[in-house]
Design an enzyme around this catalytic site. Structure first.
Site, short mmCIF file in Angstrom:
data_model
loop_
_atom_site.label_atom_id
_atom_site.label_comp_id
_atom_site.label_asym_id
_atom_site.label_seq_id
_atom_site.Cartn_x
_atom_site.Cartn_y
_atom_site.Cartn_z
N LEU A 127 0.84 -1.20 0.00
CA LEU A 127 0.00 0.00 0.00
C LEU A 127 0.88 1.25 0.00
O LEU A 127 0.73 2.13 -0.84
CB LEU A 127 -0.92 -0.02 1.23
CG LEU A 127 -1.85 1.19 1.40
CD1 LEU A 127 -2.85 1.27 0.26
CD2 LEU A 127 -2.59 1.11 2.74
N SER A 128 1.85 1.31 0.96
CA SER A 128 2.65 2.53 1.14
C SER A 128 3.56 2.80 -0.05
O SER A 128 4.02 1.88 -0.73
CB SER A 128 3.53 2.39 2.38
OG SER A 128 2.75 2.08 3.50
N GLU A 129 3.82 4.08 -0.28
CA GLU A 129 4.82 4.51 -1.26
C GLU A 129 5.77 5.49 -0.57
O GLU A 129 5.47 5.95 0.53
CB GLU A 129 4.12 5.14 -2.47
CG GLU A 129 3.22 4.14 -3.19
CD GLU A 129 2.62 4.66 -4.48
OE1 GLU A 129 2.92 5.80 -4.88
OE2 GLU A 129 1.86 3.89 -5.10
N TRP A 158 8.53 0.01 1.85
CA TRP A 158 8.37 -0.63 3.16
C TRP A 158 7.68 -1.96 3.11
O TRP A 158 6.97 -2.32 4.06
CB TRP A 158 7.55 0.27 4.10
CG TRP A 158 8.05 1.65 4.28
CD1 TRP A 158 7.44 2.79 3.88
CD2 TRP A 158 9.25 2.04 4.96
NE1 TRP A 158 8.20 3.89 4.24
CE2 TRP A 158 9.31 3.45 4.91
CE3 TRP A 158 10.28 1.34 5.59
CZ2 TRP A 158 10.36 4.16 5.46
CZ3 TRP A 158 11.32 2.06 6.14
CH2 TRP A 158 11.35 3.45 6.08
N ARG A 244 -4.84 -4.17 11.93
CA ARG A 244 -4.46 -3.43 13.15
C ARG A 244 -4.65 -4.30 14.39
O ARG A 244 -3.86 -4.22 15.34
CB ARG A 244 -5.32 -2.19 13.28
CG ARG A 244 -4.76 -1.07 12.50
CD ARG A 244 -5.67 0.11 12.33
NE ARG A 244 -5.02 0.94 11.31
CZ ARG A 244 -5.62 1.89 10.61
NH1 ARG A 244 -6.90 2.14 10.79
NH2 ARG A 244 -4.94 2.57 9.72
N GLU A 364 1.11 -0.11 10.12
CA GLU A 364 -0.36 -0.33 10.06
C GLU A 364 -1.11 0.92 10.52
O GLU A 364 -2.13 0.84 11.20
CB GLU A 364 -0.79 -1.54 10.90
CG GLU A 364 -0.13 -2.82 10.48
CD GLU A 364 -0.99 -3.73 9.64
OE1 GLU A 364 -0.43 -4.64 9.05
OE2 GLU A 364 -2.22 -3.52 9.54
C1 LIG Z 1 9.20 -2.10 9.41
C2 LIG Z 1 8.07 -1.56 8.58
C3 LIG Z 1 7.25 -2.43 7.89
C4 LIG Z 1 6.22 -1.93 7.09
N1 LIG Z 1 5.47 -2.81 6.35
C5 LIG Z 1 4.58 -2.32 5.45
C6 LIG Z 1 3.90 -3.20 4.54
O1 LIG Z 1 4.07 -4.43 4.60
N2 LIG Z 1 3.07 -2.67 3.61
C7 LIG Z 1 2.86 -1.32 3.53
O2 LIG Z 1 2.08 -0.91 2.67
N3 LIG Z 1 3.47 -0.44 4.37
C8 LIG Z 1 4.33 -0.92 5.33
N4 LIG Z 1 5.00 -0.05 6.17
C9 LIG Z 1 4.78 1.38 6.03
C10 LIG Z 1 4.06 2.01 7.20
O3 LIG Z 1 2.71 1.62 7.20
C11 LIG Z 1 4.28 3.51 7.12
O4 LIG Z 1 5.64 3.76 7.46
C12 LIG Z 1 3.37 4.28 8.03
O5 LIG Z 1 2.03 4.20 7.58
C13 LIG Z 1 3.76 5.76 8.13
O6 LIG Z 1 3.95 6.31 6.88
P1 LIG Z 1 5.30 7.17 6.60
O7 LIG Z 1 6.45 6.35 7.05
O8 LIG Z 1 5.25 7.60 5.19
O9 LIG Z 1 5.19 8.40 7.57
P2 LIG Z 1 4.39 9.82 7.30
O10 LIG Z 1 3.07 9.49 6.75
O11 LIG Z 1 5.32 10.63 6.44
O12 LIG Z 1 4.32 10.37 8.74
C14 LIG Z 1 5.42 11.04 9.38
C15 LIG Z 1 4.94 11.49 10.78
O13 LIG Z 1 3.85 12.41 10.63
C16 LIG Z 1 2.72 11.95 11.36
N5 LIG Z 1 1.50 12.32 10.64
C17 LIG Z 1 1.24 12.14 9.32
N6 LIG Z 1 0.02 12.58 9.01
C18 LIG Z 1 -0.53 13.05 10.17
C19 LIG Z 1 -1.78 13.62 10.54
N7 LIG Z 1 -2.78 13.80 9.64
N8 LIG Z 1 -1.98 13.99 11.84
C20 LIG Z 1 -0.99 13.81 12.76
N9 LIG Z 1 0.21 13.26 12.48
C21 LIG Z 1 0.42 12.88 11.20
C22 LIG Z 1 2.89 10.45 11.47
O14 LIG Z 1 2.18 9.92 12.58
C23 LIG Z 1 4.42 10.33 11.63
O15 LIG Z 1 4.74 10.53 12.99
C24 LIG Z 1 6.00 -0.53 7.01
C25 LIG Z 1 6.82 0.34 7.74
C26 LIG Z 1 7.86 -0.15 8.51
C27 LIG Z 1 8.73 0.83 9.26
#
Ligand SMILES: Cc1cc2nc3c(=O)[nH]c(=O)nc-3n(C[C@H](O)[C@H](O)[C@H](O)COP(=O)(O)OP(=O)(O)OC[C@H]3O[C@@H](n4cnc5c(N)ncnc54)[C@H](O)[C@@H]3O)c2cc1C
Length: 396
Positions: A127-129, A158, A244, A364
């Site tokens: 899902l994530s990019e 990720w 979740r 998640e």
């Molecule tokens: C080890 C690991 C495994 C993973 N596995 C998967 C996977 O299998 N499939 C997949 O699709 N993804 C996966 N992910 C991705 C993960 O779901 C994302 O890292 C996560 O959703 C956060 O996105 P981001 O890293 O882009 O952070 P951002 O979205 O850039 O967020 C950065 C910070 O800003 C905060 N923030 C952002 N928007 C808001 C808001 N509206 N209000 C308040 N705070 C906000 C966040 O809480 C965070 O603290 C994985 C990540 C890790 C680290």
């Protein structure tokens, strides 16, 4: 101290006993070395699959275990209490099967699901990019229709099991509409144009491979699209509600493992002529850890029971994920404190538990995003529900 559990059937109690046996014999002895060497334990997932533990919440007609979600989550918790990376992997695999199991046609399910649920094939979820994590509707990966297939182009960040999985559940853009322009596909790992970057170098959960997946003109048969065009985001978000709860259960297991280790140490280690658990100041730390684990477990199972009863559970799933992962962070940090200087060394596993807990507050949906889900549900006004408890409970 073994966890006392209430489960709905004797079959569930037997399943939990089997899980504990496999966890102690097959998982626990390998965990520390695999985490230190950053080795993905692919064969462990085959073992779990053959034991019927990889498809528990899905229907038996397609090779699943036909178990209520509350039973599946307790199995997951037992696995994570000895090896968090494997617990996360089981949860992610379950999430990768969710779209097909809930939105696939009968023909798609018959063709693909038995191998997925039986553990022959391991799944991943894309899902994530790089620029779209908390805001998945900002995704840019495209899926362009071309005759009987789609051509996928873009990057998915990720990806847990990236480069290790046999199939990838991928959300990709089929139109420009922000939320209704996303569709869901099951992409075989050996598709031409699909590749994994080198694994991320993470703080913890090092036995679980995480990698960016590249889609460079990957051609996917149209009959591997799940649901209608444009239904990808609702499928993804529904899967995340269930996912979740998986992460909440993993966090409970991780915290339980940390509590068990800290308690054992506190009964052995002596200062001032007595075991440190006899110092009230330290004993109260352990009491708070125990309360935090039990609270997280109760929240998680409550949400699961709502799901099992067919009731709305999205807000409760977010509460469970928030509470369980924040509590796991606190409990694992306190476990390091209980072990004193030894807690800060790599000779004991508690420092690893602390590093593993951190990521659970991030993936998640970060815990800020869980608060967003909870507060939006409060603003909309949610019904308070009551339902009749199952007639029989068995002890496990
Ligand atoms: C080890 C690991 C495994 C993973 N596995 C998967 C996977 O299998 N499939 C997949 O699709 N993804 C996966 N992910 C991705 C993960 O779901 C994302 O890292 C996560 O959703 C956060 O996105 P981001 O890293 O882009 O952070 P951002 O979205 O850039 O967020 C950065 C910070 O800003 C905060 N923030 C952002 N928007 C808001 C808001 N509206 N209000 C308040 N705070 C906000 C966040 O809480 C965070 O603290 C994985 C990540 C890790 C680290």
């Amino acid at each position: 101290m073994p966890v006392q559990r209430l489960v709905p059937t004797q079959e569930a109690a037997d399943l939990l006993a089997l899980t504990r046996e496999i966890a102690q014999q097959e998982l626990a002895p390998r965990a520390a070395a695999a985490e230190a060497d950053e080795q993905f334990p692919r064969e462990v997932f085959r073992t779990l699959g053959r034991a019927g533990l990889l498809g528990l919440p899905y229907g038996e007609e397609f090779g699943g275990g036909g178990q209520p979600y509350e039973v599946y989550l307790q199995v997951l918790e037992e696995i994570a209490s000895v090896w968090a990376s494997v617990g996360v992997g089981v949860s992610v695999h379950g999430l990768s099967c969710f779209g097909l199991a809930t939105r696939g046609t009968d023909e798609q399910k018959q063709r693909l699901l038995p191998d997925m649920l039986g553990g022959e094939l391991l799944g991943a979820y894309c899902l994530s990019e790089p620029h779209a994590g908390s805001d998945p509707a900002a995704m840019r990966t495209t899926a362009v229709r071309d005759g009987d297939s789609y051509v996928l182009t873009g990057e998915k960040a990720w990806t847990t099991h990236g480069g290790q999985a046999d199939f990838y559940k991928v959300m990709a853009r089929t139109s420009d509409h922000r939320s209704r322009g996303i569709s869901c596909f099951l992409v075989p790992a050996d598709s031409a144009g699909l590749s994994a970057d080198p694994a991320e170098r993470k703080m913890g959960l090092t036995g679980s491979t995480t990698a960016l997946m590249r889609f460079e003109g990957v051609r996917v048969d149209a009959d591997r699209r799940l649901g209608e065009e444009g239904e990808g985001l609702p499928i993804a978000l529904a899967g995340l509600d269930a996912g979740r709860l998986g992460i909440a259960a993993v966090a409970v297991g991780l915290a339980q493992g940390a509590l068990d280790d800290a308690l054992a140490y506190a009964k052995e280690r002596e200062t001032f002529g007595v075991p440190i658990i006899e110092h009230q100041g330290l004993a109260f730390v352990l009491a708070d850890m125990s309360a935090a684990v039990e609270t997280a477990r109760a929240m998680t199972l409550h949400a699961a029971r709502l799901k099992d009863a067919g009731l709305p559970y999205s807000r409760q799933a977010s509460i469970a994920k928030l509470v369980a992962t924040d509590n796991a962070m606190k409990v694992t940090t306190d476990a390091v404190q209980v072990l004193g200087g030894f807690g800060y060394t790599r000779d004991f596993p508690v420092e690893r538990y602390m590093r593993e807990a951190k990521v659970m507050q991030i993936f998640e949906g970060t815990n800020q995003i869980q608060r967003l889900v909870i507060s939006r549900a409060l603003a909309k006004g949610g019904a308070v529900t009551t339902s009749v408890a199952p007639a029989e409970f068995a002890l496990a």
